[in-house]
Motif scaffolding. Structure first.
Motif, short mmCIF file in Angstrom:
data_model
loop_
_atom_site.label_atom_id
_atom_site.label_comp_id
_atom_site.label_asym_id
_atom_site.label_seq_id
_atom_site.Cartn_x
_atom_site.Cartn_y
_atom_site.Cartn_z
N GLY A 1 34.34 70.16 23.67
CA GLY A 1 34.86 68.78 23.66
C GLY A 1 35.60 68.43 24.93
O GLY A 1 35.50 67.31 25.43
N GLN A 2 36.34 69.37 25.47
CA GLN A 2 37.09 69.09 26.70
C GLN A 2 36.14 68.84 27.88
O GLN A 2 36.37 67.98 28.71
CB GLN A 2 38.03 70.26 27.01
N GLN B 1 43.97 67.76 28.57
CA GLN B 1 43.19 66.57 28.90
C GLN B 1 43.81 65.81 30.08
O GLN B 1 43.10 65.13 30.82
CB GLN B 1 43.08 65.65 27.69
N ALA B 2 45.13 65.94 30.27
CA ALA B 2 45.78 65.28 31.42
C ALA B 2 45.23 65.84 32.73
O ALA B 2 45.02 65.10 33.69
CB ALA B 2 47.29 65.46 31.34
N HIS B 3 45.00 67.14 32.76
CA HIS B 3 44.40 67.72 33.96
C HIS B 3 43.00 67.15 34.20
O HIS B 3 42.60 66.91 35.33
CB HIS B 3 44.30 69.25 33.84
N MET B 4 42.27 66.95 33.10
CA MET B 4 40.91 66.41 33.24
C MET B 4 40.98 64.99 33.82
O MET B 4 40.13 64.60 34.62
CB MET B 4 40.19 66.40 31.89
N ASP B 5 42.00 64.23 33.43
CA ASP B 5 42.17 62.87 33.98
C ASP B 5 42.40 62.92 35.49
O ASP B 5 41.85 62.12 36.24
CB ASP B 5 43.35 62.16 33.30
N VAL B 6 43.23 63.87 35.93
CA VAL B 6 43.52 64.01 37.37
C VAL B 6 42.24 64.37 38.13
O VAL B 6 41.97 63.84 39.20
CB VAL B 6 44.61 65.09 37.58
N VAL B 7 41.45 65.26 37.55
CA VAL B 7 40.19 65.68 38.19
C VAL B 7 39.26 64.47 38.34
O VAL B 7 38.70 64.23 39.42
CB VAL B 7 39.51 66.80 37.38
N ALA B 8 39.11 63.71 37.26
CA ALA B 8 38.20 62.56 37.29
C ALA B 8 38.65 61.56 38.36
O ALA B 8 37.82 61.05 39.14
CB ALA B 8 38.15 61.90 35.92
N ALA B 9 39.96 61.32 38.46
CA ALA B 9 40.47 60.37 39.46
C ALA B 9 40.15 60.86 40.87
O ALA B 9 39.79 60.06 41.75
CB ALA B 9 41.97 60.18 39.28
N SER B 10 40.25 62.15 41.10
CA SER B 10 39.97 62.70 42.42
C SER B 10 38.49 62.55 42.78
O SER B 10 38.15 62.18 43.91
CB SER B 10 40.38 64.18 42.46
N VAL B 11 37.61 62.83 41.82
CA VAL B 11 36.17 62.66 42.08
C VAL B 11 35.88 61.21 42.46
O VAL B 11 35.10 60.94 43.39
CB VAL B 11 35.34 63.10 40.85
N LEU B 12 36.52 60.27 41.75
CA LEU B 12 36.28 58.85 42.06
C LEU B 12 36.72 58.49 43.47
O LEU B 12 36.04 57.75 44.18
CB LEU B 12 37.04 57.95 41.07
N TYR C 1 45.37 73.52 43.18
CA TYR C 1 46.14 72.83 42.14
C TYR C 1 45.47 72.99 40.77
O TYR C 1 46.01 73.59 39.85
CB TYR C 1 46.28 71.35 42.53
N ILE C 2 44.24 72.49 40.65
CA ILE C 2 43.51 72.66 39.39
C ILE C 2 42.24 73.45 39.73
O ILE C 2 41.43 73.02 40.53
CB ILE C 2 43.16 71.30 38.76
N THR D 1 33.87 73.62 36.66
CA THR D 1 33.82 74.51 35.50
C THR D 1 35.18 74.53 34.82
O THR D 1 36.20 74.72 35.48
CB THR D 1 33.48 75.94 35.93
N VAL D 2 35.18 74.37 33.51
CA VAL D 2 36.44 74.26 32.80
C VAL D 2 36.78 75.61 32.15
O VAL D 2 36.04 76.09 31.30
CB VAL D 2 36.37 73.15 31.73
#
Ligand SMILES: *Cc1c(COP(=O)(O)O)cnc(C)c1O
Length: 460
Positions: A324-325, A418-429, A48-49, A410-411
């Motif tokens: 920044g991302q 940034q929305a993709h980054m939010d999804v990634v962070a939620a998954s790690v949590l 997905y990402i 790795t980005v």
């Protein structure tokens, strides 16, 4: 000093989109098993990402795509080669250019040309392909990076720095004649994308000059390193990234480049040198391994895209948003209490797998395990950077047991929002919440070289 706390947005708008697939947990479980729990062996259609790597995964600009149409596919003397040569001279300041199909092609050439059996190549930590080529040429690698680089919890801002005392000890032990060059990476990938300071590089230059030792620059992410110098090193804040990049390069004698990173292309690299003799020999050898010296395994259009990408890579707006991302994702994870390597690197966020999964011993590959679990959760693909990547000592046959046992998120450049980054962070949590139930892996197939690419695992 926190960089970029204020809201910001990408300095581009989207002209073309590539749909990505969302999978079910059952599909992901099947795909992961099929891939031997190695994220390198997943089909990208099942991802997905994709945060496997920032290598060759950048989105090219409309200017670069336009450049692709200007490819001069002459076998010899393509005009695109001369454009690339001009870009390398203008933005990096190196005199002579040998294009190669990617970074390791340049590493192969420089290692063959400069390293003799029994030589020692000190470096600010190792990189997988760099060290492999040094060893194939008969050399051995000596780690001279500062101790802080091996400590995931240290917040020292320049973990890419060389410990000059360690270098002096290598010189005392082996003699300067056994050291063909010092290998310096900007930034240090295996330490978590950590920069070297300009002052440290100047001090290193002074010491190597004293002993007549070259510095060969792994300049894969030099613009990102320059951006960190601008923001973290006293007296550098008013300079342009472009100017700092030029100064970094001027402190070295030659460089290998994987243009698939900083330079915003999907394939390409080069060897650059200021020494005529090295250039001559590289021009001879490139014909054997890559192609003629004016294309080095690349199409003319690839060289044109690279020439344009190099100019874009040092743009202030570009580099601010790119780094920044990554900082945005890293800060989100820090705020949630996830153990990551500090400070946040420039090309990715590195999870500290030893701290994330303290109950999984290093012999059961905690980072490999965590990367597999992250994929299972939401289809985010990451990469192991720990004992699997470190490989084995070629003399003793024993596994290297690196201090750092990391999972790299790795980005890619200009690809995700940034929305993709939010999804990634939620998954790690989510994975962090169920960490106690996660067990390790055992290796059931091990390839001879760079085993992390193709090794296969089973659940313990
Ligand atoms: C990617 C990389 C290389 C090798 O380059 P390739 O283009 O993948 O062959 C060398 N050094 C560093 C620091 C890298 O990140």
């Amino acid at each position: 000093m926190p960089i970029q706390r204020e809201p910001w947005a990408e300095p581009y708008k989207i002209k073309m989109v590539e749909p990505i697939t969302m999978t079910t947990p059952a599909q992901r479980e099947a795909a992961l098993k099929e891939a031997g729990y190695n994220t390198f062996l997943l089909h990208s259609d099942d991802v997905y990402i994709d945060l496997l790597t920032d290598s060759g995964t950048s989105a090219m600009s409309d200017r670069q795509w336009a450049g692709m149409m200007l490819g001069d596919e002459a076998y010899a003397g393509s005009r695109n080669f001369y454009h690339l040569e001009e870009a390398v001279q203008k933005y990096y300041g190196y005199k002579h250019l040998i294009p190669t199909h990617q970074g390791r092609g340049a590493e192969n050439l420089i290692s063959r040309i400069l390293i003799k059996p029994g030589d020692v190549v000190p470096g600010n930590m190792y990189f997988t392909t760099t060290r492999a080529h040094q060893e194939l040429a008969g050399g051995s690698f000596a780690d001279i990076i500062v101790d802080e680089a091996h400590d995931a919890k240290s917040t020292f801002p320049f973990k890419g720095n060389v410990d000059l005392k360690k270098l002096q000890a290598v010189i005392d032990q082996h003699g300067a004649k056994k050291i063909p060059y010092v290998s310096i990476a900007t930034t240090v990938n295996m330490a978590g994308g950590q920069p070297i300071s300009l002052q440290n590089l100047k001090d290193l230059r002074a010491l190597t000059n004293k002993h007549g030792i070259r510095i060969i620059h792994d300049m894969t992410r030099v613009a990102e390193n320059a951006y960190m110098i601008k923001h973290l090193e006293k007296g550098q804040e008013h300079r342009s990234v472009q100017d700092i990049v030029l100064e970094i390069c001027s402190l070295t004698d030659g460089a290998t480049m994987s243009a698939k990173k900083d330079a915003l292309v999907n394939i390409g690299g080069f060897l650059a040198t200021n020494e005529w003799d090295v250039f001559e020999e590289a021009r001879n050898q490139v014909v054997l391994y890559e192609g003629l010296h004016t294309y080095g395994g690349l199409a003319g259009r690839d060289m044109e895209a690279m020439a344009i990408g190099i100019g874009e890579s040092v743009g202030e707006d570009h580099i601010r948003a790119r780094v920044g991302q990554v900082l945005y994702l890293g800060n989100k994870l820090i705020e949630a209490g996830i153990p990551i390597v500090l400070p946040i690197g420039t090309h990715g966020v590195f999870l500290d797998a030893k701290a994330f999964l303290p109950h999984v011993p290093q012999t059961a590959y905690p980072a490999q395990t965590l990367a597999a679990e992250l994929y299972l959760d939401a289809g985010v693909r990451t990469m192991e950077r720990g004992v699997v990547s470190a490989g084995r000592n070629k003399e003793t046959g024993e596994d290297y047991m690196p201090e750092l046992e990391l999972v790299r998120l790795t980005v890619p450049r200009r690809v995700y929002t940034q929305a993709h980054m939010d999804v990634v962070a939620a998954s790690v949590l989510r994975v962090h919440e169920r960490r106690a139930s996660i067990t390790g892996l055992k290796m059931v197939y091990e390839p001879k070289y760079l085993r992390f690419f193709q090794a296969r695992f089973e659940k313990i």
